[in-house]
Design a protein around this motif. Structure first.
Motif, PDB file in Angstrom:
ATOM      1  N   LYS A  28      -7.304   2.150  -2.567  1.00 51.54           N
ATOM      2  CA  LYS A  28      -6.655   1.258  -1.597  1.00 51.54           C
ATOM      3  C   LYS A  28      -6.540  -0.147  -2.154  1.00 51.54           C
ATOM      4  CE  LYS A  28      -7.223  -0.608   3.071  1.00 51.54           C
ATOM      5  NZ  LYS A  28      -8.009  -0.567   4.315  1.00 51.54           N
ATOM      6  N   HIS A  29      -7.591  -0.641  -2.789  1.00 49.97           N
ATOM      7  CA  HIS A  29      -7.588  -2.020  -3.281  1.00 49.97           C
ATOM      8  C   HIS A  29      -6.680  -2.209  -4.500  1.00 49.97           C
ATOM      9  CE1 HIS A  29     -10.356  -3.466  -0.372  1.00 49.97           C
ATOM     10  NE2 HIS A  29     -11.375  -2.703  -0.777  1.00 49.97           N
ATOM     11  N   LYS A  30      -6.297  -1.108  -5.136  1.00 50.52           N
ATOM     12  CA  LYS A  30      -5.416  -1.241  -6.294  1.00 50.52           C
ATOM     13  C   LYS A  30      -4.014  -1.705  -5.918  1.00 50.52           C
ATOM     14  CE  LYS A  30      -7.781   1.881  -9.452  1.00 50.52           C
ATOM     15  NZ  LYS A  30      -8.101   0.815 -10.425  1.00 50.52           N
ATOM     16  N   ILE A  31      -3.637  -1.585  -4.635  1.00 49.63           N
ATOM     17  CA  ILE A  31      -2.324  -2.059  -4.224  1.00 49.63           C
ATOM     18  C   ILE A  31      -2.426  -3.241  -3.246  1.00 49.63           C
ATOM     19  CG2 ILE A  31      -1.125   0.110  -4.660  1.00 49.63           C
ATOM     20  CD1 ILE A  31      -1.231   0.633  -1.610  1.00 49.63           C
ATOM     21  N   ASP A  32      -3.556  -3.927  -3.266  1.00 50.03           N
ATOM     22  CA  ASP A  32      -3.709  -5.102  -2.392  1.00 50.03           C
ATOM     23  C   ASP A  32      -2.631  -6.145  -2.674  1.00 50.03           C
ATOM     24  OD1 ASP A  32      -5.846  -4.150  -0.981  1.00 50.03           O
ATOM     25  OD2 ASP A  32      -7.377  -5.232  -2.118  1.00 50.03           O
ATOM     26  N   ASP A  33      -2.297  -6.341  -3.959  1.00 57.10           N
ATOM     27  CA  ASP A  33      -1.309  -7.366  -4.294  1.00 57.10           C
ATOM     28  C   ASP A  33       0.057  -7.027  -3.700  1.00 57.10           C
ATOM     29  OD1 ASP A  33      -1.027  -5.162  -5.976  1.00 57.10           O
ATOM     30  OD2 ASP A  33      -0.474  -6.361  -7.739  1.00 57.10           O
ATOM     31  N   TYR A  34       0.420  -5.738  -3.744  1.00 58.13           N
ATOM     32  CA  TYR A  34       1.709  -5.339  -3.167  1.00 58.13           C
ATOM     33  C   TYR A  34       1.688  -5.449  -1.648  1.00 58.13           C
ATOM     34  CZ  TYR A  34       5.590  -2.477  -1.608  1.00 58.13           C
ATOM     35  OH  TYR A  34       6.721  -2.029  -0.963  1.00 58.13           O
ATOM     36  N   LEU A  35       0.622  -5.003  -1.028  1.00 57.84           N
ATOM     37  CA  LEU A  35       0.549  -5.061   0.434  1.00 57.84           C
ATOM     38  C   LEU A  35       0.618  -6.501   0.939  1.00 57.84           C
ATOM     39  CD1 LEU A  35      -2.196  -2.342   1.073  1.00 57.84           C
ATOM     40  CD2 LEU A  35       0.296  -2.122   1.305  1.00 57.84           C
ATOM     41  N   GLU A  36       0.123  -7.433   0.134  1.00 53.17           N
ATOM     42  CA  GLU A  36       0.196  -8.844   0.514  1.00 53.17           C
ATOM     43  C   GLU A  36       1.636  -9.369   0.424  1.00 53.17           C
ATOM     44  OE1 GLU A  36      -1.504 -13.187  -1.004  1.00 53.17           O
ATOM     45  OE2 GLU A  36      -2.389 -11.330  -1.773  1.00 53.17           O
ATOM     46  N   LYS A  37       2.371  -8.939  -0.632  1.00 51.50           N
ATOM     47  CA  LYS A  37       3.729  -9.443  -0.852  1.00 51.50           C
ATOM     48  C   LYS A  37       4.792  -8.683  -0.063  1.00 51.50           C
ATOM     49  CE  LYS A  37       2.807 -12.631  -3.951  1.00 51.50           C
ATOM     50  NZ  LYS A  37       2.965 -12.351  -5.384  1.00 51.50           N
ATOM     51  N   LYS A  38       4.513  -7.455   0.288  1.00 56.70           N
ATOM     52  CA  LYS A  38       5.520  -6.585   0.913  1.00 56.70           C
ATOM     53  C   LYS A  38       6.201  -7.210   2.132  1.00 56.70           C
ATOM     54  CE  LYS A  38       6.058  -1.983   2.967  1.00 56.70           C
ATOM     55  NZ  LYS A  38       5.363  -0.727   3.353  1.00 56.70           N
ATOM     56  N   PRO A  39       5.450  -7.833   3.076  1.00 59.37           N
ATOM     57  CA  PRO A  39       6.127  -8.399   4.257  1.00 59.37           C
ATOM     58  C   PRO A  39       7.089  -9.544   3.914  1.00 59.37           C
ATOM     59  CG  PRO A  39       3.752  -8.189   4.617  1.00 59.37           C
ATOM     60  CD  PRO A  39       3.990  -7.977   3.159  1.00 59.37           C
ATOM     61  N   LEU A  40       6.924 -10.153   2.740  1.00 58.10           N
ATOM     62  CA  LEU A  40       7.778 -11.277   2.358  1.00 58.10           C
ATOM     63  C   LEU A  40       9.077 -10.815   1.702  1.00 58.10           C
ATOM     64  CD1 LEU A  40       5.004 -13.550   0.778  1.00 58.10           C
ATOM     65  CD2 LEU A  40       5.833 -13.536   3.150  1.00 58.10           C
TER      66      LEU A  40
END
Length: 422
Positions: A28-40
């Protein structure tokens, strides 16, 4: 209960569950960066209010109706190619307008009202504007008119042949929007022009005379800007050539002119299976209710859809943007097929990225999202020698059944593909 694994190490069910939960948290934490940017990173669906406002402004300017908007002939006849019209609709400053006018003396430009409605007003670095509105950067003419040497791979009228069992028929120079990164901008000219029936007959004759040709791609320009009757005739002719197994169509109309995908067109396409259509979405904002409707109609007509994105600086040279776009494409039943490295076309230097950027995108896709959302990264060889796929180095070494691999997490593992051979 105790369960043995392949190395005879015994674990209880509880221990296995604990190990599984620990691994799930790690993943799960391996895609933290994407999950943070996705809404933008907005899709056209997520910007519906802005796009609707743009559409209303364009309709008001042309004194047009919703019926007009949904008519692809109206969209084509009202393509915007005048800087003053663009300025009134989009609010572009005088300096940029002067640059557009200057570039327009060298390169033709035209944008469908629909595609203009996708542009974020007053944003000069907008990825939609960057693809559609001329930039002063185009006056840097470093590059080639014909980087793929198509003029030297044309054994018959309007044919390009680079492979043993397939070829291209170029049927028109028309497009709903002239992309600023176009690989065939040398063919655009100043007048919309379809190939003559005589030239198309010569192309068909060449295909008939070469029985190894099993796959024909109809493109241009934009192949779907032929009339329904012209397409029906051409597809019927290909159907009658026994060694032609599949037909492909290259079109960007689902992206730039989705109104072209009508029930009448789909009725024609449905008559001529199998048909594969590759389109070109380059940014999530191009995925709108209108483009989804167009894709739905094509799928319902039995067409298989793929996407051939072009890697473009300032548009999609970002792993998060590319990931979201590919994931959203799958939702509208379009399979990401290729990411093309931008070709060195004269006047498009400002779009060209490094290979490192393309490879980084692949590294952030493979394993980090479903395989269906991972296209092949392609560089076209110069002089018409075809596509070359680029991949990160996952194979470190191999010898028979013994391999040393590096996975998507950068873990290196050496093992035998046949355990008994160890």
């Amino acid at each position: 209960m105790l369960i043995k694994n392949e190395n005879q190490r015994e674990f209880s069910v509880e221990e296995k569950r604990e190990i599984s939960l620990e691994r799930a948290t790690e993943l799960k934490h391996k895609i933290d960066d994407y999950l943070e940017k996705k809404p933008l990173i907005k899709t056209g669906f997520e910007m519906s209010e802005t796009l609707t406002g743009n559409k209303e402004k364009i309709l008001a300017y042309f004194n047009a109706t919703e019926e007009d908007w949904n008519n692809w002939h109206w969209q084509m006849s009202h393509r915007i190619n005048d800087v003053h019209v663009l300025a009134q609709i989009m609010g572009i400053d005088e300096e940029r307008l002067a640059g557009i006018e200057q570039v327009g003396l060298l390169y033709r430009w035209a944008i469908s009202p629909y595609y203009v409605s996708l542009i974020r007003p007053f944003s000069l670095e907008d990825p939609i504007m960057r693809q559609s509105v001329p930039s002063i950067e185009e006056l840097d003419e470093l590059g080639y008119d014909d980087p793929m040497a198509e003029e030297f791979t044309s054994p018959a009228s309007c044919i390009t042949r680079r492979y043993s069992d397939r070829l291209i028929i170029n049927v028109t120079n028309q497009c709903g929007m002239y992309c600023r990164h176009c690989q065939r901008r040398r063919n655009i000219g100043e007048v919309d022009k379809n190939q003559t029936k005589e030239n198309l007959q010569a192309a068909l004759d060449y295909i008939r005379e070469n029985p190894e040709i099993r796959d024909v791609l109809i493109t241009g320009g934009d192949a779907l800007l032929l009339s329904d009757s012209q397409l029906d005739w051409l597809l019927s002719e290909l159907d009658q050539i026994s060694h032609v197994e599949i037909k492909r169509i290259g079109t960007r109309t689902p992206v730039t002119l989705p109104q072209r995908i009508t029930p009448e067109l789909c009725a024609v396409l449905k008559k001529h299976p199998p048909i594969y259509i590759n389109t070109q979405f380059n940014h999530p904002r191009e995925i709108t209710p209108e483009s989804k409707k167009a894709c739905d109609l094509l799928v319902e007509a039995g067409v298989i859809l793929g996407n051939q994105a072009v890697l473009l600086k300032g548009v999609n040279n970002d792993p998060h943007v590319m990931k979201k776009m590919n994931q959203e494409l799958l939702k509208i039943r379009v399979r990401p097929y290729y990411i093309f490295h931008a070709k060195a076309v004269k006047g498009t230097k400002h779009f060209i990225t490094t290979v490192d950027e393309g490879m980084e995108i692949l590294k952030k896709l493979r394993g980090f999202t479903s395989g269906l959302a991972v296209p092949t990264y392609i560089i076209n060889s110069p002089y018409g020698y075809g596509k070359v796929p680029l991949l990160p180095t996952y194979v470190q070494k191999y010898n028979g059944y013994r391999v040393r691999l590096r996975n998507w997490e950068n873990r290196e593992m050496e093992f035998s593909l046949l355990p008994e051979a160890e």
